[in-house]
Design an enzyme around this catalytic site. Structure first.
Site, PDB file in Angstrom:
ATOM      1  N   PRO A   2       0.817  -1.204   0.000  1.00 20.54           N
ATOM      2  CA  PRO A   2       0.000   0.000   0.000  1.00 20.54           C
ATOM      3  C   PRO A   2       0.854   1.257   0.000  1.00 20.54           C
ATOM      4  CG  PRO A   2      -0.321  -1.330   1.984  1.00 20.54           C
ATOM      5  CD  PRO A   2       0.913  -1.778   1.343  1.00 20.54           C
ATOM      6  N   GLU A   3       0.478   2.179  -0.848  1.00 18.25           N
ATOM      7  CA  GLU A   3       1.112   3.480  -0.874  1.00 18.25           C
ATOM      8  C   GLU A   3       0.074   4.508  -0.409  1.00 18.25           C
ATOM      9  OE1 GLU A   3       3.201   4.219  -4.566  1.00 18.25           O
ATOM     10  OE2 GLU A   3       3.405   2.089  -4.954  1.00 18.25           O
TER      11      GLU A   3
END
Length: 277
Positions: A2-3
């Site tokens: 996840p960014e």
DNA sequence: CGATCTACCTGATGGC
DNA sequence: TGCCATCAGGTAGATC
């Protein structure tokens, strides 16, 4: 995994569901997940507390507690936060379960165990979370105008790919979004930040704002392995809008040149040699 | 200071 | 089928 866009999607989900909820009990089964402090510190710091505002800095989730401390969560590569009824069986690799007074559980699931959960004192941030304390401006919340981006880019002379993924320089971008931003800005990942002129910085700023806003609207990117899902197990849809990430060998949608992939410092980078310079 | 490796883990995938 | 190598959204730390 996840960014910024994925973490922001989870943050919004938490803000809509757990604020004001009281923690009735906490179970910690994954020692590595709570390595920053300890299982006792997480259980003791959360049990009986009421959850307040849900914030995000870069890829860190920060939940205020009525004790004055905060719950810090980082998903790293494979972490997931899931909201589930207590009678739903635990997914494999569930390491922390936070039971709430509304009868739901907030569960931290993480196959690779890189992620972490901690309860920390915001007044002692430098000691307890030096990584969080040294984060650069948030790529979405703080880098709103061109001047803010110029202040990040100008004092340094680094390859743009490294600069954009350095969380101390600018927080929130990872391997996917740095490549997508650079493609939209028509800047090569190997381009040095010190060589950018005013119009380059303007394009980079516009690309950064545009890619992140669209990715957040799309609730993030979920790739084939479905590692990223939101609180309810739903994936995002921004992967369909990726122009370069994971597309080596395909044609650039803007200029038709074959997209390339390189491995730098052990990370894949994707770009178009035709229209990024 | 900046670039590049390695390590931390599990799981999915593809080649043979 | 199985076995092996490779790869994965992140980051810290060591080395050059």
């Amino acid at each position: 995994m996840p960014e910024l866009a994925e973490v922001e999607t989870v943050r919004r989900g938490l803000a809509a569901t757990v604020v004001g909820r009281r923690v009735t009990s906490v179970g910690v089964t994954g020692a590595r997940t709570v390595r920053r402090t300890s299982a006792q510190a997480v259980v003791g710091g959360l049990t009986g507390r009421t959850l307040g505002a849900v914030g995000r800095r870069g890829k860190y989730l920060l939940l205020q507690l009525d004790s004055g401390r905060m719950l810090m969560i980082h998903l790293r590569m494979s972490g997931q936060l899931v909201l589930a009824a207590p009678d739903v069986p635990l997914a494999k690799h569930t390491h922390v379960v936070v039971a709430l007074d509304a009868g739901q559980e907030l569960r931290f699931v993480d196959p690779r165990t890189f992620g972490e959960v901690a309860v920390i004192d915001p007044a002692r941030l430098t000691e307890e979370a030096p990584d969080l304390a040294s984060l650069g401006p948030d790529a979405f919340d703080d880098v709103r105008d061109v001047a803010a981006l110029r202040a990040i880019v100008q004092p340094r002379d680094r390859m743009l790919k490294y600069l954009l993924t350095d969380q101390r320089a600018i927080a929130g971008l990872g391997n996917i979004y740095s490549d997508e931003v650079l493609h939209r800005a028509r800047l090569a990942p190997s381009r040095r930040s010190g060589s950018l002129d005013a119009s380059d910085v303007r394009r980079l700023h516009r690309a950064l704002r545009g890619v992140l806003a669209e990715a957040i609207d799309a609730r993030g990117s979920s790739l084939g392995d479905a590692q990223y899902v939101d609180l309810w197990g739903e994936g995002g849809s921004y992967q369909a809008a990726h122009r370069v990430y994971g597309r080596a060998g395909q044609q650039c949608g803007r200029c038709g040149t074959t997209l390339e992939r390189a491995a730098w410092a052990g990370r894949s980078t994707f770009w178009c040699p035709g229209c990024q310079a």
